[in-house]
Design a protein around this motif. Structure first.
Motif, PDB file in Angstrom:
ATOM      1  N   LEU A  55      15.148  21.495 -12.603  1.00 41.98           N
ATOM      2  CA  LEU A  55      14.739  20.579 -11.528  1.00 41.98           C
ATOM      3  C   LEU A  55      14.960  21.223 -10.174  1.00 41.98           C
ATOM      4  O   LEU A  55      15.965  21.905  -9.967  1.00 41.98           O
ATOM      5  N   LEU A  56      14.045  20.993  -9.266  1.00 45.19           N
ATOM      6  CA  LEU A  56      14.282  21.344  -7.865  1.00 45.19           C
ATOM      7  C   LEU A  56      14.780  20.066  -7.170  1.00 45.19           C
ATOM      8  O   LEU A  56      15.002  19.049  -7.822  1.00 45.19           O
ATOM      9  N   GLN A  57      14.921  20.120  -5.860  1.00 52.14           N
ATOM     10  CA  GLN A  57      15.402  18.940  -5.149  1.00 52.14           C
ATOM     11  C   GLN A  57      14.331  17.844  -5.098  1.00 52.14           C
ATOM     12  O   GLN A  57      13.137  18.121  -5.155  1.00 52.14           O
ATOM     13  N   THR A  58      14.774  16.600  -4.974  1.00 45.31           N
ATOM     14  CA  THR A  58      13.852  15.463  -4.907  1.00 45.31           C
ATOM     15  C   THR A  58      13.284  15.308  -3.492  1.00 45.31           C
ATOM     16  O   THR A  58      13.842  15.847  -2.532  1.00 45.31           O
ATOM     17  N   ALA A  59      12.205  14.553  -3.401  1.00 40.64           N
ATOM     18  CA  ALA A  59      11.607  14.274  -2.083  1.00 40.64           C
ATOM     19  C   ALA A  59      10.864  12.941  -2.131  1.00 40.64           C
ATOM     20  O   ALA A  59      10.581  12.419  -3.214  1.00 40.64           O
ATOM     21  N   CYS A  60      10.583  12.395  -0.965  1.00 40.23           N
ATOM     22  CA  CYS A  60       9.726  11.203  -0.877  1.00 40.23           C
ATOM     23  C   CYS A  60       8.571  11.514   0.057  1.00 40.23           C
ATOM     24  O   CYS A  60       8.765  12.083   1.134  1.00 40.23           O
ATOM     25  N   ASP A  61       7.390  11.123  -0.360  1.00 36.90           N
ATOM     26  CA  ASP A  61       6.172  11.320   0.420  1.00 36.90           C
ATOM     27  C   ASP A  61       5.849  10.010   1.168  1.00 36.90           C
ATOM     28  O   ASP A  61       6.395   8.960   0.832  1.00 36.90           O
ATOM     29  N   HIS A  62       5.006  10.077   2.162  1.00 39.44           N
ATOM     30  CA  HIS A  62       4.489   8.876   2.848  1.00 39.44           C
ATOM     31  C   HIS A  62       2.975   8.993   2.787  1.00 39.44           C
ATOM     32  O   HIS A  62       2.388   9.768   3.527  1.00 39.44           O
ATOM     33  N   LYS A  63       2.358   8.204   1.889  1.00 37.93           N
ATOM     34  CA  LYS A  63       0.929   8.437   1.616  1.00 37.93           C
ATOM     35  C   LYS A  63      -0.024   7.737   2.586  1.00 37.93           C
ATOM     36  O   LYS A  63      -1.112   8.227   2.846  1.00 37.93           O
ATOM     37  N   ARG A  64       0.412   6.573   3.117  1.00 44.87           N
ATOM     38  CA  ARG A  64      -0.526   5.835   3.989  1.00 44.87           C
ATOM     39  C   ARG A  64      -0.580   6.470   5.375  1.00 44.87           C
ATOM     40  O   ARG A  64       0.386   7.067   5.827  1.00 44.87           O
ATOM     41  N   VAL A  65      -1.689   6.240   6.051  1.00 47.72           N
ATOM     42  CA  VAL A  65      -1.915   6.961   7.308  1.00 47.72           C
ATOM     43  C   VAL A  65      -1.091   6.424   8.477  1.00 47.72           C
ATOM     44  O   VAL A  65      -0.694   7.191   9.357  1.00 47.72           O
ATOM     45  N   THR A 120      10.087   1.787  -5.321  1.00 51.44           N
ATOM     46  CA  THR A 120       9.961   2.830  -4.309  1.00 51.44           C
ATOM     47  C   THR A 120       9.623   4.138  -5.022  1.00 51.44           C
ATOM     48  O   THR A 120      10.038   4.356  -6.160  1.00 51.44           O
ATOM     49  N   GLU A 121       8.870   4.995  -4.331  1.00 56.01           N
ATOM     50  CA  GLU A 121       8.385   6.211  -4.991  1.00 56.01           C
ATOM     51  C   GLU A 121       9.317   7.394  -4.777  1.00 56.01           C
ATOM     52  O   GLU A 121      10.021   7.480  -3.770  1.00 56.01           O
ATOM     53  N   CYS A 122       9.266   8.316  -5.733  1.00 58.58           N
ATOM     54  CA  CYS A 122      10.092   9.515  -5.659  1.00 58.58           C
ATOM     55  C   CYS A 122       9.313  10.666  -6.284  1.00 58.58           C
ATOM     56  O   CYS A 122       8.706  10.502  -7.344  1.00 58.58           O
ATOM     57  N   SER A 123       9.303  11.821  -5.624  1.00 58.21           N
ATOM     58  CA  SER A 123       8.590  12.998  -6.154  1.00 58.21           C
ATOM     59  C   SER A 123       9.600  13.967  -6.752  1.00 58.21           C
ATOM     60  O   SER A 123      10.523  14.397  -6.067  1.00 58.21           O
ATOM     61  N   LEU A 124       9.399  14.297  -8.017  1.00 55.77           N
ATOM     62  CA  LEU A 124      10.255  15.287  -8.679  1.00 55.77           C
ATOM     63  C   LEU A 124       9.491  16.604  -8.765  1.00 55.77           C
ATOM     64  O   LEU A 124       8.263  16.582  -8.957  1.00 55.77           O
ATOM     65  N   HIS A 125      10.189  17.700  -8.602  1.00 53.87           N
ATOM     66  CA  HIS A 125       9.562  19.011  -8.766  1.00 53.87           C
ATOM     67  C   HIS A 125      10.337  19.762  -9.840  1.00 53.87           C
ATOM     68  O   HIS A 125      11.555  19.921  -9.719  1.00 53.87           O
ATOM     69  N   VAL A 126       9.625  20.182 -10.864  1.00 56.84           N
ATOM     70  CA  VAL A 126      10.277  20.767 -12.026  1.00 56.84           C
ATOM     71  C   VAL A 126       9.588  22.082 -12.386  1.00 56.84           C
ATOM     72  O   VAL A 126       8.370  22.108 -12.581  1.00 56.84           O
ATOM     73  N   PRO A 167       6.133  15.242 -11.335  1.00 59.01           N
ATOM     74  CA  PRO A 167       5.895  13.853 -11.695  1.00 59.01           C
ATOM     75  C   PRO A 167       6.118  12.961 -10.484  1.00 59.01           C
ATOM     76  O   PRO A 167       7.126  13.083  -9.794  1.00 59.01           O
ATOM     77  N   GLY A 168       5.159  12.095 -10.223  1.00 62.47           N
ATOM     78  CA  GLY A 168       5.314  11.064  -9.193  1.00 62.47           C
ATOM     79  C   GLY A 168       5.893   9.842  -9.892  1.00 62.47           C
ATOM     80  O   GLY A 168       5.294   9.341 -10.847  1.00 62.47           O
ATOM     81  N   LEU A 169       7.053   9.391  -9.444  1.00 66.84           N
ATOM     82  CA  LEU A 169       7.729   8.290 -10.129  1.00 66.84           C
ATOM     83  C   LEU A 169       7.775   7.047  -9.261  1.00 66.84           C
ATOM     84  O   LEU A 169       7.809   7.140  -8.031  1.00 66.84           O
TER      85      LEU A 169
END
Ligand code: AMP
Ligand code: GLY
Length: 432
Positions: free
Chosen positions: A206-216, A191-197, A270-272
Motif C-alpha cells: 500500500l502507498l499512502q491514502t488520499a482524498c480527491d474532490h471531484k466536483r467543480v 465519505t470517499e477515500c483513494s487507495l494506491h496499491v 481502488p476508489g472506496l
C-alpha cells in the motif's frame, strides 16, 4: 536507466519529478508531456495513443522502463504490445486493465468474491434497465460500462432523471460504445477515500491514502471533473479499515483475478466509499490517480524507481517491510483550471507567477494543461496546474498551497477554495 513516461497531465509531471530524483535514472522522456515535464526531462511529440511510434521511440532510444500514466492506452493494450516487443513497462495488461475499463467485469468479479460494493444490476437492454429502476429506492447511480473520461457516472434523483439517462446512454450514444451496457446501483452514503496499491501479480504494497474532490465548485457543488484537488493522508482511514481492506478487498480481488488467469502488475487504485459498516468499492482504477499522485508522491521519501521495478518484475516481496518511507507531514494539492472547465474551456492564456510561487518552501507546482509558446508558458488544457504544499499540519499545508496559488495568474483561472477543509481539525466548514 532511461525512462519513458506516457501521458501529459499533472500525474505524469509528478511521476517524472520523482523518478528524476532516483540515482538510477539517467534520462527521462515524456510523451507527449507538458511545459513542466520539459523542465525535468525531454518531451517527445508522440501522442499517448500512437503505440507504433512509442514502440519505435523506446527501441531506438534504448528505453529501459516505460511508465504508462493514463487509463486509455492501458485499456487499449499498450503494455501487451511493449512486452511483446521485449520492452519493460509499468502498468497492467489489457486483460487486467478491464477492472477499470469495464465496470460490469469489475462488478461481476466483486460479486463472485463477495467484495463489499454497492448492490447493482447490469444491463444490455434499456427496457430491462427501466424495469429494474422501478424496484429501486432513489437516488440511484447509473454508470456507463466503459471508459468515459470520468463522466460516465450519473446520479439520478428520481425516475424521470433515470429514464432520460438510460435512454441517452443506451439508445442515443451519449458515451458511444462505452455506454451501450450499463450498471445501475444503489446510492451509498459515506465519505470517499483513494487507495494506491503497487500490485506485482501475487503480492502488493500500500502507498499512502488520499482524498480527491471531484466536483467543480466549493461545497461539492456543480458537475464532476477529473479532480479539483486532493489531500494526503485521508482523514477517514483507520487501522481497522486497513485490516478490512486487506481481508475483504485485496485478497479476494487477487484470488478472483487468479481464477481468471489474469495477472495484474501495476498500480491499482481502488476508489472506496467509507460507509457506517466499513469500506465498499466504488470502482477500481488501474493507474495512478490524478490529482492524488500530486499529493502522495511529494510525501514519499523512498526512491520510487526500485518500487516500480519490483512491481514489474513480480518481486514486491523481496522489498523489506517498511521499505517505503514517508514524510509524516500532510500534503494538500489544489488544481487550477481554465475558464469553462469541465465544459468547453479556454486555452492559450499566459501563465505568470510560477517562479514566485515555486520559491515558497515545501511547495511543488505540477503542470497539467500547459505548453510553451513564444517563450511564455500558456494554458493548453482544462486542468492547468496542480499546486501541492506540505505542512506540519493539514491547516498549514492548506495555507501554504493557497499562498502559492495567490502568486499564480492566468485569465479566468478558477479553483476550489475548500480543498482539505474537511480534514482540518476543529474546522466547522467555512471556506477560505
Ligand atoms: P466511479 O467512477 O465509479 O468512482 O464514480 C465516480 C463518482 O461517482 C465517485 O467518485 C462517487 O463520488 C460517485 N459514485 C459512484 N458510485 C456511487 C455510489 N454507488 N453511491 C454514491 N456515489 C457514487
Ligand atoms: N482522481 C480521479 C482519477 O484519477 O480518476
Amino acid at each position: 536507466m532511461k525512462i519513458l513516461i506516457v501521458g501529459n497531465g499533472g500525474r505524469e509531471h509528478a511521476l517524472a519529478w520523482k523518478l528524476k530524483q532516483s540515482p538510477q535514472a539517467s534520462r527521462i522522456f515524456c510523451a507527449p508531456g507538458n511545459a513542466g515535464t520539459a523542465e525535468i526531462g525531454e518531451n517527445v511529440t508522440i501522442a499517448a495513443n500512437d503505440f507504433g511510434a512509442l514502440v519505435r521511440f523506446a527501441k531506438e532510444n534504448r528505453v529501459d522502463l516505460t511508465v504508462v500514466g493514463p487509463d486509455d492506452p492501458l485499456a487499449a493494450g499498450i503494455v501487451d504490445l511493449f512486452t511483446g516487443e521485449g520492452l519493460r513497462s509499468f502498468g497492467p495488461t489489457k486483460a487486467a486493465a478491464r477492472l477499470e475499463s469495464s465496470k460490469i467485469f469489475a462488478k461481476e468479479l466483486m460479486r463472485e468474491q463477495r467484495i463489499p460494493t454497492a448492490q447493482a444490476g447490469m444491463f444490455e437492454r434499456s427496457d430491462d434497465a427501466l424495469r429494474f429502476c422501478d424496484r429501486m429506492r432513489f437516488p440511484i447511480v447509473i454508470k456507463a460500462d466503459g471508459l468515459a473520461l470520468g463522466k460516465g457516472v450519473i446520479i439520478a434523483a428520481d425516475p424521470t432523471a433515470a429514464r432520460s439517462t438510460i435512454d441517452e446512454m443506451m439508445n442515443q450514444d451519449r458515451f458511444g460504445e462505452a455506454g451501450r451496457r450499463i450498471v445501475i446501483e444503489e446510492f451509498l452514503l459515506g465519505t470517499e477515500c483513494s487507495l494506491h496499491v503497487l500490485v506485482d501479480g501475487a503480492n502488493y504494497r500500500l502507498l499512502q491514502t488520499a482524498c480527491d474532490h471531484k466536483r467543480v465548485f466549493d461545497g461539492d457543488a456543480g458537475p464532476n471533473t477529473g479532480g479539483m484537488g486532493a489531500f494526503s493522508p485521508a482523514n477517514n482511514w483507520s487501522a481497522a479499515l486497513q485490516d478490512q481492506f486487506h481481508k475483504a478487498i485485496m485478497r479476494p480481488l487477487l484470488r478472483g483475478l487468479q481464477e481468471r488467469k489474469i495477472t495484474f502488475r501495476g498500480l491499482l487504485y481502488p476508489g472506496l466509499m467509507i460507509c457506517v459498516d466499513g469500506a465498499r468499492v466504488l470502482e477500481f482504477n488501474c493507474r495512478f490517480g490524478d490529482p492524488e499522485t500530486q499529493a502522495i508522491v511529494p510525501r514519499m521519501k523512498s526512491d520510487l524507481l526500485p518500487l516500480l521495478e519490483a512491481t514489474v518484475d513480480g518481486k514486491i516481496n523481496s522489498l523489506e517491510a517498511g521499505t517505503i518511507e514517508w514524510d509524516q507531514r500532510p500534503a494538500v494539492t489544489v488544481v487550477l483550471a481554465s475558464g469553462g472547465y469541465p465544459g468547453k474551456y479556454e486555452t492559450a492564456k499566459i501563465i505568470s507567477g510560477l517562479d514566485a510561487a515555486a520559491k515558497l518552501g515545501d511547495v511543488h507546482i505540477f503542470h497539467a494543461g500547459t505548453k510553451r509558446a513564444n517563450g511564455e508558458i500558456v494554458t493548453a488544457g482544462g486542468r492547468v496546474l496542480a499546486v501541492t504544499a506540505l505542512g506540519s499540519t493539514m491547516k498549514t499545508a492548506r495555507a501554504h498551497a493557497y499562498e502559492a496559488i495567490s502568486r499564480v495568474h492566468f485569465e479566468n483561472c478558477h479553483y476550489r477554495h475548500d480543498i482539505a477543509l474537511s480534514a482540518v481539525a476543529g474546522n466547522i466548514g467555512n471556506a477560505l
